[in-house]
Design a protein around this motif. Structure first.
Motif, mmCIF file in Angstrom:
data_model
loop_
_atom_site.group_PDB
_atom_site.id
_atom_site.type_symbol
_atom_site.label_atom_id
_atom_site.label_comp_id
_atom_site.label_asym_id
_atom_site.label_seq_id
_atom_site.Cartn_x
_atom_site.Cartn_y
_atom_site.Cartn_z
ATOM 1 N N MET A 87 3.049 52.358 -7.974
ATOM 2 C CA MET A 87 2.161 53.275 -8.678
ATOM 3 C C MET A 87 0.775 53.330 -8.051
ATOM 4 O O MET A 87 0.202 54.408 -7.883
ATOM 5 C CB MET A 87 2.057 52.853 -10.143
ATOM 6 C CG MET A 87 1.168 53.762 -10.985
ATOM 7 S SD MET A 87 1.748 55.491 -10.996
ATOM 8 C CE MET A 87 3.288 55.280 -11.908
ATOM 9 N N SER A 88 0.210 52.169 -7.683
ATOM 10 C CA SER A 88 -1.152 52.155 -7.154
ATOM 11 C C SER A 88 -1.241 52.901 -5.828
ATOM 12 O O SER A 88 -2.193 53.665 -5.590
ATOM 13 C CB SER A 88 -1.626 50.713 -6.971
ATOM 14 O OG SER A 88 -0.762 50.007 -6.092
ATOM 15 N N SER A 89 -0.256 52.703 -4.939
ATOM 16 C CA SER A 89 -0.291 53.382 -3.647
ATOM 17 C C SER A 89 -0.068 54.880 -3.798
ATOM 18 O O SER A 89 -0.721 55.690 -3.127
ATOM 19 C CB SER A 89 0.753 52.788 -2.704
ATOM 20 O OG SER A 89 2.055 52.954 -3.217
ATOM 21 N N MET A 90 0.832 55.284 -4.670
ATOM 22 C CA MET A 90 1.080 56.708 -4.870
ATOM 23 C C MET A 90 -0.113 57.395 -5.529
ATOM 24 O O MET A 90 -0.424 58.542 -5.224
ATOM 25 C CB MET A 90 2.343 56.909 -5.713
ATOM 26 C CG MET A 90 3.628 56.538 -5.001
ATOM 27 S SD MET A 90 3.806 57.405 -3.421
ATOM 28 C CE MET A 90 3.806 59.120 -3.951
ATOM 29 N N LEU A 91 -0.777 56.695 -6.441
ATOM 30 C CA LEU A 91 -1.969 57.259 -7.070
ATOM 31 C C LEU A 91 -3.049 57.499 -6.022
ATOM 32 O O LEU A 91 -3.707 58.555 -6.017
ATOM 33 C CB LEU A 91 -2.474 56.315 -8.162
ATOM 34 C CG LEU A 91 -3.745 56.759 -8.896
ATOM 35 C CD1 LEU A 91 -3.506 58.074 -9.632
ATOM 36 C CD2 LEU A 91 -4.185 55.670 -9.877
ATOM 37 N N PHE A 92 -3.223 56.525 -5.126
ATOM 38 C CA PHE A 92 -4.211 56.697 -4.056
ATOM 39 C C PHE A 92 -3.830 57.854 -3.155
ATOM 40 O O PHE A 92 -4.691 58.654 -2.741
ATOM 41 C CB PHE A 92 -4.327 55.406 -3.243
ATOM 42 C CG PHE A 92 -5.266 55.518 -2.073
ATOM 43 C CD1 PHE A 92 -6.634 55.398 -2.248
ATOM 44 C CD2 PHE A 92 -4.784 55.757 -0.799
ATOM 45 C CE1 PHE A 92 -7.507 55.510 -1.179
ATOM 46 C CE2 PHE A 92 -5.643 55.880 0.276
ATOM 47 C CZ PHE A 92 -6.998 55.743 0.084
ATOM 48 N N LEU A 93 -2.543 57.970 -2.808
ATOM 49 C CA LEU A 93 -2.091 59.049 -1.933
ATOM 50 C C LEU A 93 -2.357 60.414 -2.562
ATOM 51 O O LEU A 93 -2.877 61.322 -1.902
ATOM 52 C CB LEU A 93 -0.599 58.885 -1.646
ATOM 53 C CG LEU A 93 0.039 59.998 -0.806
ATOM 54 C CD1 LEU A 93 -0.564 60.023 0.591
ATOM 55 C CD2 LEU A 93 1.553 59.812 -0.730
ATOM 56 N N VAL A 94 -2.011 60.565 -3.832
ATOM 57 C CA VAL A 94 -2.188 61.853 -4.508
ATOM 58 C C VAL A 94 -3.671 62.218 -4.591
ATOM 59 O O VAL A 94 -4.071 63.353 -4.300
ATOM 60 C CB VAL A 94 -1.550 61.817 -5.909
ATOM 61 C CG1 VAL A 94 -1.921 63.076 -6.702
ATOM 62 C CG2 VAL A 94 -0.037 61.685 -5.808
ATOM 63 N N VAL A 95 -4.509 61.247 -4.963
ATOM 64 C CA VAL A 95 -5.940 61.522 -5.119
ATOM 65 C C VAL A 95 -6.585 61.830 -3.769
ATOM 66 O O VAL A 95 -7.350 62.799 -3.632
ATOM 67 C CB VAL A 95 -6.641 60.343 -5.810
ATOM 68 C CG1 VAL A 95 -8.155 60.547 -5.805
ATOM 69 C CG2 VAL A 95 -6.135 60.179 -7.233
ATOM 70 N N SER A 96 -6.295 61.008 -2.749
ATOM 71 C CA SER A 96 -6.939 61.204 -1.446
ATOM 72 C C SER A 96 -6.477 62.493 -0.780
ATOM 73 O O SER A 96 -7.292 63.286 -0.290
ATOM 74 C CB SER A 96 -6.659 60.004 -0.539
ATOM 75 O OG SER A 96 -5.267 59.839 -0.336
ATOM 76 N N MET A 97 -5.150 62.719 -0.743
ATOM 77 C CA MET A 97 -4.646 63.943 -0.116
ATOM 78 C C MET A 97 -5.045 65.183 -0.933
ATOM 79 O O MET A 97 -5.303 66.240 -0.371
ATOM 80 C CB MET A 97 -3.132 63.870 0.024
ATOM 81 C CG MET A 97 -2.627 62.844 1.015
ATOM 82 S SD MET A 97 -3.136 63.170 2.730
ATOM 83 C CE MET A 97 -4.533 62.029 2.885
#
Length: 304
Positions: free
Chosen positions: A95-105
């Protein structure tokens, strides 16, 4: 582009932190020995040791493999495949990595869309796409500069129709130097970033600049600004490190002298500048090896 190339490193680090907490929580729920575990054992060495147990490898053999500093299974395709699956699961299903990916991209995408909407296709070409095929032979420390110089000269001699074909071919060849950068980026993102994010960002930037098609003087500040974040974990006073730093200084002086003779004195010293660029590249690769060695030395000293 740097916020983009750092994405995998941040995802790997956030994912490892979350999964480490989950493993510790699960172990605390079943046993009291979790507090004595080394957190670094929950990385790829831990996964491979568990895999070797399931393959029938003895506990003592597994322990020796986990303790080995050269335990990465370069010669074992099956274990590398296990690691690949492991990292896909770790990065894409945490969850933490996907949240970062969605927010950054999402942030990059929205800002890029606004720029294109306001300024047209030129904003996309000049802001992002241009850097993938950029070719510039002036004031360029890169070992690729001579190839760029010759390619431009050849394109200028042909007819307009042939020039278009040559330009397309040149653009295609412009992507080839990206391959070693992508390999180094992936290895450092998955091999270093989960355990030491700031050191991984420094190594990635250093390697990215060293292997880039264009290196001008201001590029050095890209990785030097990250050095204070991790310099305390690198052994700088070793003989190998001092020699590597001295070689880099000599390579810079050699490049500046040869470039001065070409641009200021007008001498035909193109090959001398190219040789100096090759020397500069080798010196920087050697310095990166020394930095990694100094980092491992300090890590062993802290663990002793």
């Amino acid at each position: 582009l740097y916020p983009v190339i750092y994405t995998i490193s941040f995802m790997a680090n956030f994912s490892r932190q979350q999964q480490e907490r989950e493993i510790l929580f699960a172990k605390n729920a079943t046993t009291t020995t979790a507090a004595t575990e080394n957190p670094n054992d929950f990385g790829w060495r831990y996964l491979l040791s568990e895999q070797m147990k399931s393959d029938g490898t003895s506990n003592e053999q597994s322990k020796r493999r986990r303790r080995s500093s050269m335990a990465f299974p370069w010669k074992h395709p099956k274990q590398i495949a296990v690691l690949g699956i492991f990292w896909v699961q770790r990065i894409l299903f945490t969850m933490s990595s996907m949240l970062f990916l969605v927010v950054s991209m999402g942030t990059v995408g929205i800002l890029t869309y606004l720029a294109v909407h306001n300024y047209g296709r030129e904003a996309l070409d000049e802001g992002l796409l241009y850097h993938f095929v950029r070719v510039d032979h002036r004031h360029n420390y890169s070992m690729y500069w001579y190839w760029i110089y010759l390619a431009r000269g050849k394109a200028a001699e042909v007819a307009l129709t042939a020039a278009a074909t040559t330009h397309n071919t040149s653009s295609l060849w412009g992507y080839i130097p990206l391959l070693p950068q992508i390999i180094l980026l992936g290895f450092s993102s998955l091999g270093i970033a989960p355990y030491d994010l700031s050191f991984a960002l420094f190594c990635q930037t250093f390697a990215f600049v060293t292997f880039n098609k264009v290196i001008t003087a201001q590029y050095f500040t890209w990785y030097l600004c990250l050095l204070p974040l991790c310099s305390g974990r690198i052994k700088w006073n070793s003989k190998r490190m001092l020699i590597s730093l001295a070689v880099v200084i000599v390579s810079i002086v050699a490049w500046l002298l040869s470039a001065f003779s070409l641009e200021m004195l007008g001498w035909r010293s193109h090959r001398q500048v190219w040789i100096a660029s090759l020397f500069f590249f080798v010196a920087n690769v050697n310095l990166l090896r020394s930095i990694l060695g100094g980092y491992r030395a300090m890590k062993r000293k802290r663990e002793a």
